[in-house]
Design an enzyme around this catalytic site. Structure first.
Site, short mmCIF file in Angstrom:
data_model
loop_
_atom_site.label_atom_id
_atom_site.label_comp_id
_atom_site.label_asym_id
_atom_site.label_seq_id
_atom_site.Cartn_x
_atom_site.Cartn_y
_atom_site.Cartn_z
N HIS A 371 -6.97 1.67 4.67
CA HIS A 371 -6.50 2.39 3.48
C HIS A 371 -5.46 1.66 2.68
O HIS A 371 -4.94 2.21 1.71
CB HIS A 371 -5.93 3.75 3.89
CG HIS A 371 -6.97 4.77 4.21
ND1 HIS A 371 -7.51 5.59 3.25
CD2 HIS A 371 -7.57 5.09 5.37
CE1 HIS A 371 -8.40 6.40 3.82
NE2 HIS A 371 -8.46 6.10 5.11
N LYS A 562 1.17 12.36 -8.13
CA LYS A 562 0.85 11.58 -6.93
C LYS A 562 2.17 11.26 -6.27
O LYS A 562 3.24 11.52 -6.85
CB LYS A 562 0.11 10.29 -7.30
CG LYS A 562 0.79 9.49 -8.44
CD LYS A 562 0.02 8.25 -8.82
CE LYS A 562 -1.20 8.52 -9.65
NZ LYS A 562 -2.44 8.05 -9.03
N ARG A 563 2.16 10.71 -5.04
CA ARG A 563 3.41 10.30 -4.43
C ARG A 563 4.17 9.39 -5.38
O ARG A 563 3.59 8.63 -6.14
CB ARG A 563 3.14 9.58 -3.10
CG ARG A 563 2.68 10.51 -1.99
CD ARG A 563 3.74 11.54 -1.66
NE ARG A 563 4.85 10.91 -1.00
CZ ARG A 563 5.21 11.12 0.26
NH1 ARG A 563 4.53 11.98 1.00
NH2 ARG A 563 6.23 10.50 0.80
N LYS A 568 2.85 2.69 -7.81
CA LYS A 568 2.11 3.63 -8.67
C LYS A 568 2.70 3.67 -10.09
O LYS A 568 2.08 4.19 -11.00
CB LYS A 568 2.11 5.01 -8.04
CG LYS A 568 1.25 5.10 -6.76
CD LYS A 568 1.36 6.47 -6.10
CE LYS A 568 0.56 6.61 -4.81
NZ LYS A 568 -0.87 6.89 -5.02
N THR A 670 -7.67 9.11 -5.19
CA THR A 670 -8.62 10.21 -5.27
C THR A 670 -8.20 11.19 -6.36
O THR A 670 -9.04 11.91 -6.89
CB THR A 670 -8.73 10.97 -3.93
OG1 THR A 670 -7.41 11.28 -3.47
CG2 THR A 670 -9.47 10.14 -2.89
N LYS A 674 -10.36 13.56 -9.16
CA LYS A 674 -10.18 14.99 -9.44
C LYS A 674 -10.01 15.22 -10.94
O LYS A 674 -10.56 16.16 -11.52
CB LYS A 674 -8.97 15.54 -8.68
CG LYS A 674 -9.07 15.42 -7.16
CD LYS A 674 -7.72 15.74 -6.49
CE LYS A 674 -7.65 15.20 -5.07
NZ LYS A 674 -6.27 15.16 -4.54
C1 LIG Z 1 -5.43 14.10 -4.36
C2 LIG Z 1 -4.05 14.26 -3.90
C3 LIG Z 1 -3.24 13.14 -3.70
C4 LIG Z 1 -3.73 11.73 -3.97
O1 LIG Z 1 -3.42 11.38 -5.29
P1 LIG Z 1 -3.55 9.87 -5.80
O2 LIG Z 1 -3.39 10.03 -7.29
O3 LIG Z 1 -4.91 9.40 -5.44
O4 LIG Z 1 -2.45 9.10 -5.18
C5 LIG Z 1 -1.94 13.32 -3.28
N1 LIG Z 1 -1.46 14.55 -3.04
C6 LIG Z 1 -2.20 15.67 -3.24
C7 LIG Z 1 -1.58 17.01 -2.98
C8 LIG Z 1 -3.51 15.56 -3.66
O5 LIG Z 1 -4.24 16.67 -3.83
#
Ligand SMILES: *Cc1c(COP(=O)(O)O)cnc(C)c1O
Length: 826
Positions: A371, A562-563, A568, A670, A674
């Site tokens: 990952h 995101k984190r 990022k 991911t 979404k």
């Molecule tokens: C999908 C998701 C992530 C991943 O987000 P990225 O933009 O891919 O880093 C992190 N936290 C939550 C709560 C999510 O639903």
């Protein structure tokens, strides 16, 4: 209807009308009433929505347990292979809504509650979110469990039942404050404790080698107890299970078998043993609880593998030798990779197999998903600590390594440098065990999580292994479940899709292609915009309640959730906001399309710069939102405590998805998927799955900017000097951060100094390209029909990013597991 006696596994004799299994509103209502009386036991006058939540959850669990019993029986009868997904994290999100959806009883549940005077929305809101993960990796595991069940593949998720999940984030005075997440405080109606499913786990001590073999005399022994949560597939009877292990103290009689070196230490009080599954450690935390983290990993993996062998023992006529035909064990990152050594220990030391046979079985059973390429995130354990904690496993790792390096030396004679690079033991500086190498050597299949990432894996961190075993390597681009991230999160879109292309899309996301025909249809565009607007109003209400910031739905909703991490590049996003601010302040009469910038995400508690980035976002928001010259064009909101639950409000409301990591750093992402499925356009770099998102959407429907991976490498090679980029608008913008415009300059000095003097993630190198690209976004937004067309086309072409596609690929290429239809009503 009388309760009918059922044997476990037998199909429900009379599902209709039964209070435990019936799917009609009246049976459900009676199921709720029964649970209120017999499981919750509060007087009617004292019942509040949370009691109805628990009663409904228990009634729903009954229905799943019925399917679970039938699924288990079917697997046993047919003896079909089971996929075991080993993951230190499962970020499940609230379960009630998803389970109602998958069972097909949303309407009946609403009706049943209404009969009892309850509103389903209020009841759903009572569920605490199990935050047993940090972010994308844990959420991926949860999406895969949903897809495995929906695709009717027998599967077990194995993980850790953390008593405290990821911390809850509050924002005080603009700074992140961490609060413990006590998600079990009110009980957990979804899980079933299985005190009889428990295993002993040894730790520390020493080994003795005698004529009879090896004996591991542990320093400590603890016990793992299983807690099972049913995982219901959508529209099918299949119901799988998530088994989470919880640590307990061992009763002293159970210790006799081990003849431990130190009896009193081994029988330590419950407090010590139970701390093992007390808390989830945040990512990116320098050195936090290292030894305990290794124990957590070993603990859950050992319990899981003992459980697997136990199931195998119980299977009619199955022998240990059939392990790879009966089970696929997938390692979600290196966190469970100690499993390679543990399975060898179980097979050789405890089951008496010869090394070669045990090794062949191990390799054929394990698969490993990588990952990350970030060097600081590649797991290694200091050799001394590893040896003290797992003395037998260190011997096993040495033996695996000795045989492995012999194989390498035979293939590449005289290449000592290659042996050093590939060794399971890192020799640079302090010696360490390299878990990614252990996972790779011990697995028949190794995959990355997006095409670019898998390519980089093969050519960078695992290049030597790919050269040795090219056939082991493949790509499995991540996916997300459309059940949660469209049907549940975006009911407006769900309805529009059902009306436009029929209901099949929810289990066959490629059918979204049918939307392309409507991309230019003005009536459809109108409906599309109305869905998006309603979602924006819903999010704006939530943002107002949680932050006080008012986001008008006419604005372009520009979202980055995101984190919080330097790679990022939330700070690059802020530099664009500051650029717009600077232009508005210095150009009288300038008009730009109004935007709402929405941020959300947690920073690791010990990650200094990430926490400053949160403060930066909130400080910019405080100024911008309250400046009457600027706020008509710019608003900035930081949504506290980003989670699966509020993610379900956020993703569907976005017009623009910010996916702006430094090329080569984001393995897949991911969140990007979404957003796309929900009709957001992406502004992004050629990183992770963005590459494939752009390919699918078409380059004309994607806002591309920034350096590519080869350009990043070239820049690093020739010597990157961030100061060279500090000219013109960028110079003015950086000055804003240290001239007091946004409060105490000392607060942002470390961030600005980092960017000016080191800028490890090339924020300044990509700044000009990013701002130019954002200008193109503004221009595109002015043409609302053109934007809507692009939005529709993005959703229409997002089918690839369903976790059903991803899981089907794992099943076909790695796990070799087919569907097993469980008879009876879905
Ligand atoms: C999908 C998701 C992530 C991943 O987000 P990225 O933009 O891919 O880093 C992190 N936290 C939550 C709560 C999510 O639903």
């Amino acid at each position: 209807m009388t309760d009918l006696v059922q044997t476990p596994g037998a199909p429900s004799p009379e599902p209709y009308g039964h209070s435990r299994t019936g799917l009609d509103p009246d049976s459900l209502r009676r199921g709720i009433v029964d649970h209120l009386r017999y499981s919750i036991g509060r007087p009617a006058a004292a019942l509040r929505p949370e009691h109805y939540y628990r009663a409904l959850a228990l009634a729903v669990r009954d229905r799943m347990q019925d399917n679970r019993a039938a699924s288990t029986q079917t697997s046993l009868d047919l003896g079909r292979k089971i996929t075991c997904y080993l993951s230190a994290e499962f970020l499940m999100g609230p379960q009630l809504g998803a389970n109602l959806l998958n069972l097909g009883i949303e309407g009946p549940a609403r009706e049943a509650l209404a009969e009892l005077g309850q509103d389903i929305g209020e009841v759903l809101a009572c569920e605490p979110e199990p935050g047993l993960g940090n972010g994308g990796l844990g959420r991926l595991a949860a999406c895969y469990l949903d897809s495995l069940a929906t695709l009717e593949r027998p599967a077990i998720g194995y993980g850790i039942r953390y008593e405290f999940g990821i911390f809850d984030q509050e924002i005080r005075d603009g700074w992140q404050v961490e609060k413990t997440d006590n998600w079990l405080a009110q009980g957990n109606p979804w899980e079933i404790a299985k005190p009889d499913v428990s295993y002993l786990v040894r730790w520390g001590g020493f080994t003795e080698h005698t004529a009879d073999g090896v004996r591991w005399v542990p320093g400590r022994v603890l016990k793992g107890v299983a807690y099972d949560t049913p995982i219901q597939g959508y529209g099918v009877r299949t119901c799988n299970v998530l088994t989470l292990w919880s640590a307990r103290a061992v009763e002293s009689f159970a210790l006799e078998a081990f003849n431990t070196g130190d009896y009193y230490k081994a029988v330590e009080d419950e407090v010590t043993s139970e701390t093992v599954t007390k808390i989830l450690y945040p990512n990116d935390e320098p050195d936090a609880g290292k030894r305990l983290r290794l124990l957590q990993q070993y603990f859950f993996v050992s319990c899981s593998l003992q459980h697997v062998l136990h199931i195998l023992d119980d299977l009619e006529g199955a022998s240990l030798r059939e392990l790879p035909e009966r089970f696929a064990l997938q390692l979600n990152d290196t966190h469970p990779s100690i499993g390679v050594a543990e399975l060898m220990r179980l097979l050789v030391d405890e089951r008496g197999l010869g090394w070669d046979e045990a090794w062949a079985l191990t390799v054929r059973t394990f698969g490993y998903t990588n990952h990350t390429l970030l060097p600081e995130a590649l797991e290694t354990w200091p050799l001394a600590m590893f040896g003290e904690s797992l003395p037998r496993h260190l011997e096993i790792v040495y033996e695996i390594n000795r045989r492995f390096l012999d194989e390498v030396a035979a293939r590449f004679p005289g290449d000592a440098e290659r042996l050093r690079r590939m060794s399971l033991i890192g020799e640079d500086g302090d010696r360490s065990v390299r878990m990614a190498h252990l996972a790779t050597v011990g697995s028949h299949a190794v995959n990355g999580v997006a095409a670019l990432h898998s390519e980089l894996l093969r050519h960078s961190v695992l290049a030597d292994f790919a050269e040795l075993w090219p056939e082991r390597f493949s790509n499995k681009t991540n996916g997300v479940t459309p059940r949660r991230f469209v049907a549940l999160a975006n009911p407006g879109l769900r309805g529009l899709l059902d009306r436009t292309i029929g209901e099949g899309w929810l289990t066959d996301l490629d059918r979204l292609r049918g939307l392309e025909a409507f991309a230019d249809d003005p009536a459809f565009q109108q409906e599309w915009q109305e869905v998006k607007r309603a979602n924006k109003i819903r999010l704006a209400d939530y943002v107002r309640e949680t932050t006080g910031v008012e986001l008008e739905p006419e604005r372009l909703f520009d979202v980055q959730v995101k984190r919080i991490h330097e790679y990022k590049r939330q700070h690059l996003n802020v530099l664009h906001i500051l650029t717009a601010y600077h232009r508005l302040k210095t150009t009288p009469g300038l008009e730009i399309p109004p935007r709402a910038f929405v941020f959300g995400g947690k920073a690791a508690p010990g990650y200094f710069l990430a926490k400053r980035i949160i403060k930066l976002i909130t400080a910019v928001g405080d100024v911008v939102n309250n400046d009457p010259e600027v706020s008509p064009f710019l608003k900035v909101a930081f949504v506290p405590n980003f989670s699966v639950r509020n993610g379900q409000l956020i993703y569907p409301a976005a017009d623009l998805s910010e996916q702006i990591s430094t090329a080569g750093k984001e393995a897949s992402g991911t969140g990007n998927m979404k957003f796309m499925i929900n009709g957001a356009l992406t502004i992004g770099t050629l990183d992770g799955a963005n590459v494939e998102i752009r390919e699918e959407a078409g380059p004309e429907n994607f806002f591309l900017f920034g350096l590519t991976v080869p350009e990043v490498e070239e820049l690093r090679r020739t010597g990157y000097r961030p100061a060279d980029h500090v000219t013109g608008e960028l110079a003015a913008v950086l000055d804003l951060l240290t001239d007091g415009t946004f409060g105490d300059p000392e607060v942002f000095r470390p961030l600005v100094d980092n960017l000016r003097h080191s800028d490890p993630f090339l924020v300044l190198a990509d700044y000009a390209s990013f701002v130019e690209c954002q200008d193109r976004v503004d221009a595109a937004w002015r043409d609302r029909a053109g934007w809507t067309r692009m939005s529709i086309l993005n959703a229409a072409r997002s089918g690839k990013f369903s976790s059903d596609r991803a899981v089907a690929e794992y099943c076909d290429d790695i796990w070799n597991v087919g569907p097993v239809t469980v008879a009876g009503r879905p």
